[in-house]
Motif scaffolding. Structure first.
Motif, PDB file in Angstrom:
ATOM      1  N   GLY A   5       7.899   5.742  -0.281  1.00 46.17           N
ATOM      2  CA  GLY A   5       6.707   6.247   0.410  1.00 46.17           C
ATOM      3  C   GLY A   5       5.490   6.366  -0.502  1.00 46.17           C
ATOM      4  O   GLY A   5       4.438   6.846  -0.061  1.00 46.17           O
ATOM      5  N   TRP A   6       5.607   5.920  -1.761  1.00 45.61           N
ATOM      6  CA  TRP A   6       4.494   5.976  -2.720  1.00 45.61           C
ATOM      7  C   TRP A   6       3.244   5.323  -2.141  1.00 45.61           C
ATOM      8  O   TRP A   6       3.299   4.186  -1.657  1.00 45.61           O
ATOM      9  CB  TRP A   6       4.899   5.268  -4.014  1.00 45.61           C
ATOM     10  N   LEU A   7       2.124   6.052  -2.219  1.00 46.02           N
ATOM     11  CA  LEU A   7       0.841   5.556  -1.712  1.00 46.02           C
ATOM     12  C   LEU A   7       0.041   5.035  -2.903  1.00 46.02           C
ATOM     13  O   LEU A   7      -0.448   5.811  -3.728  1.00 46.02           O
ATOM     14  CB  LEU A   7       0.103   6.703  -1.017  1.00 46.02           C
ATOM     15  N   ALA A   8      -0.065   3.721  -2.994  1.00 43.89           N
ATOM     16  CA  ALA A   8      -0.733   3.118  -4.154  1.00 43.89           C
ATOM     17  C   ALA A   8      -2.248   3.287  -4.045  1.00 43.89           C
ATOM     18  O   ALA A   8      -2.804   3.307  -2.944  1.00 43.89           O
ATOM     19  CB  ALA A   8      -0.374   1.632  -4.240  1.00 43.89           C
ATOM     20  N   ASP A   9      -2.893   3.389  -5.214  1.00 44.36           N
ATOM     21  CA  ASP A   9      -4.353   3.497  -5.281  1.00 44.36           C
ATOM     22  C   ASP A   9      -4.926   2.077  -5.265  1.00 44.36           C
ATOM     23  O   ASP A   9      -5.182   1.479  -6.304  1.00 44.36           O
ATOM     24  CB  ASP A   9      -4.729   4.250  -6.566  1.00 44.36           C
ATOM     25  N   ILE A  10      -5.102   1.552  -4.065  1.00 40.52           N
ATOM     26  CA  ILE A  10      -5.446   0.132  -3.933  1.00 40.52           C
ATOM     27  C   ILE A  10      -6.815  -0.176  -4.521  1.00 40.52           C
ATOM     28  O   ILE A  10      -7.023  -1.237  -5.118  1.00 40.52           O
ATOM     29  CB  ILE A  10      -5.377  -0.307  -2.448  1.00 40.52           C
ATOM     30  N   GLU A  11      -7.756   0.745  -4.396  1.00 42.30           N
ATOM     31  CA  GLU A  11      -9.098   0.468  -4.926  1.00 42.30           C
ATOM     32  C   GLU A  11      -9.034   0.249  -6.449  1.00 42.30           C
ATOM     33  O   GLU A  11      -9.610  -0.708  -6.976  1.00 42.30           O
ATOM     34  CB  GLU A  11     -10.046   1.623  -4.591  1.00 42.30           C
ATOM     35  N   THR A  12      -8.310   1.123  -7.145  1.00 44.87           N
ATOM     36  CA  THR A  12      -8.198   0.974  -8.596  1.00 44.87           C
ATOM     37  C   THR A  12      -7.395  -0.270  -8.972  1.00 44.87           C
ATOM     38  O   THR A  12      -7.778  -1.024  -9.884  1.00 44.87           O
ATOM     39  CB  THR A  12      -7.554   2.247  -9.199  1.00 44.87           C
ATOM     40  N   LEU A  13      -6.305  -0.521  -8.259  1.00 51.53           N
ATOM     41  CA  LEU A  13      -5.493  -1.706  -8.554  1.00 51.53           C
ATOM     42  C   LEU A  13      -6.307  -2.987  -8.328  1.00 51.53           C
ATOM     43  O   LEU A  13      -6.201  -3.956  -9.097  1.00 51.53           O
ATOM     44  CB  LEU A  13      -4.223  -1.729  -7.688  1.00 51.53           C
ATOM     45  N   THR A  14      -7.123  -2.975  -7.268  1.00 50.32           N
ATOM     46  CA  THR A  14      -7.956  -4.150  -6.985  1.00 50.32           C
ATOM     47  C   THR A  14      -8.960  -4.376  -8.113  1.00 50.32           C
ATOM     48  O   THR A  14      -9.162  -5.515  -8.567  1.00 50.32           O
ATOM     49  CB  THR A  14      -8.694  -3.966  -5.640  1.00 50.32           C
ATOM     50  N   HIS A  20       0.844  -1.203   0.000  1.00 47.19           N
ATOM     51  CA  HIS A  20       0.000   0.000   0.000  1.00 47.19           C
ATOM     52  C   HIS A  20       0.879   1.254   0.000  1.00 47.19           C
ATOM     53  O   HIS A  20       0.663   2.176  -0.786  1.00 47.19           O
ATOM     54  CB  HIS A  20      -0.921  -0.028   1.226  1.00 47.19           C
ATOM     55  N   VAL A  21       1.895   1.279   0.885  1.00 39.38           N
ATOM     56  CA  VAL A  21       2.883   2.356   0.881  1.00 39.38           C
ATOM     57  C   VAL A  21       4.248   1.715   0.633  1.00 39.38           C
ATOM     58  O   VAL A  21       4.636   0.791   1.352  1.00 39.38           O
ATOM     59  CB  VAL A  21       2.878   3.128   2.224  1.00 39.38           C
ATOM     60  N   ALA A  22       4.953   2.197  -0.393  1.00 39.38           N
ATOM     61  CA  ALA A  22       6.254   1.625  -0.743  1.00 39.38           C
ATOM     62  C   ALA A  22       7.283   1.944   0.339  1.00 39.38           C
ATOM     63  O   ALA A  22       7.384   3.084   0.790  1.00 39.38           O
ATOM     64  CB  ALA A  22       6.710   2.174  -2.088  1.00 39.38           C
TER      65      ALA A  22
END
Ligand SMILES: *Cc1c(COP(=O)(O)O)cnc(C)c1O
Length: 401
Positions: A179-188, A173-175
């Motif tokens: 520190g990149w904050l991934a867009d988990i909803e879109t990736l899911t 979720h956070v690299a």
């Protein structure tokens, strides 16, 4: 934004919580709460009481009275306050690494006709090693995703490697570096469109960034409890399995021990998994290791993750402003936009290895990440703006020596 640390601390609605943590009254500057959170004073008392009263007084009765259920009851409390997950989907136990193994194997087993696991090359080593090992064990291929080292996994990047062979996507979720904050909803959504599951590693996001596992429709998640959750070195991790996979019996993990069995005390001839999330467990759960996490969950229930995220954004924005002003020679190796950033920032310079060593010798504790990154982990409840200011001044002084 003012750069006056004293004014920022005076206006900080969470400032008073800092005193709840051990060591915050000393001049030491702690900028690594994203690797190992400070202990709460409450935990020192709770561990002592546990030894004298719960363990020493209740003895074996403790299992029936509280301990047997604690991995699930504490998991539910953590899920409600920090994971955006309804009850019955979260259990505490094992290390992140071991839970990753169980979850990756379970996801692969649920997709017998698919032969690829997607993971990015910048993910945390243990995540990459586990994926690589399971792929070899099960005869699958790892689909490596290349990402911007100062950023992370994007929807476009992921879409390019998904396909009919994808069984599972593993993403943080956070690299841990950028520190990149991934867009988990879109990736899911993308993983599901391709017919795959997603496994989200929350080690660097839980308790500092809002998480909505149920609303995002995530399949599996994992995270440790010793970073922003302050559970202590080696405190057990948490694992999440979505209800739909538990109810339909599509979830089977490979370390089938008695504590995850349907009737542990019948000591039966063969393993039958417990119903619900208990089947994620394997052996006897680590009681002492959960005590620090219990205290932090109490505190999270009182403060709430949204307030913590607000302070976290203020801390990283403050750090970015000081870096711009005082450290022109470093590269800002994290996203500039706080909406794309978790709770830490990384700055890069060829001298950072030596700088970190010098700072550690003087009680200023950031951490170093290969090849040239100095990471500032700003744990919101235990870090003051004055600490950030002192830390960046110390980095500037060390760089100039
Ligand atoms: C800290 C961290 C881990 C740690 O794994 P352990 O088994 O708890 O040592 C795993 N993954 C990520 C992304 C981390 O940040």
């Amino acid at each position: 934004m003012t750069l006056d640390a004293a004014a920022l601390d005076a206006a900080d609605p969470l400032a008073a919580h800092r005193e709840a943590f051990v060591g915050t009254a000393t001049p030491l500057v702690y900028l690594d709460g994203n690797s190992l959170g400070r202990p709460l004073h409450a935990t020192a008392d709770r561990i002592a009481t546990f030894v004298t009263e719960e363990w020493g007084g209740r003895l074996i009765r403790g299992w029936d009275e509280r301990w047997f259920e604690l991995p699930i009851t504490l998991g539910d409390r953590l899920a409600a306050v920090a994971l955006g997950a309804a009850g019955g989907q979260t259990a505490i136990g094992d290390s992140t690494t071991v839970l990753l193994y169980k979850l990756v194997r379970a996801a692969v087993a649920a997709h017998p006709d698919r032969h690829e696991i997607v993971v990015d090359r910048d993910n945390f080593p243990t995540d990459r090693y586990i994926v690589d090992g399971v792929a070899r064990e099960c005869g699958l291929t790892v689909r490596w995703l290349d990402v911007d080292p100062d950023g992370g996994v994007t929807p476009e990047g992921l879409a390019a490697v998904l396909g009919p062979e994808t069984a599972l996507v593993v993403v943080s979720h956070v690299a841990y570096k950028s520190g990149w904050l991934a867009d988990i909803e879109t990736l899911t959504g993308l993983a599901h469109e391709a017919g795959a599951w997603i496994l989200v590693d929350l080690c660097h996001s839980s308790a500092v960034v809002p998480v909505e596992l149920d609303a995002w429709d995530v399949d599996l998640a994992v995270g440790c409890s010793y970073k922003y959750l302050n559970g202590g070195p080696g405190a057990p991790a948490f694992g999440y399995v979505a209800h739909r996979h538990l109810e339909t019996n599509t979830f089977a993990q490979p370390i089938q021990g008695w504590m995850g069995a349907a009737a542990p005390f019948e000591m039966g001839p063969a393993y039958a998994p417990a119903t619900g999330i208990r089947r994620l467990l394997s052996g006897t759960p680590p009681m002492v290791g959960m005590l620090g996490l219990e205290d932090m969950v109490d505190l999270l229930e009182a403060v709430g993750v949204p307030a913590i995220r607000s302070k976290s954004v203020a801390l990283t924005e403050y750090a970015a402003a000081l870096i711009d002003r005082d450290l022109p020679e470093v590269r800002f190796a994290s996203p500039r936009d706080p909406a794309e950033r978790g709770g830490h920032v990384t700055i890069a310079h060829p001298a950072m290895r030596a700088v970190t060593a010098e700072l550690w010798a003087h009680d200023v504790l950031p951490d170093f990440r290969e090849p040239d990154g100095l990471r500032l982990g700003l744990s919101p409840l235990s870090t003051s703006f004055a600490e950030v200011e002192a830390g960046i001044a110390a980095i500037a002084a060390a760089l100039r020596r």
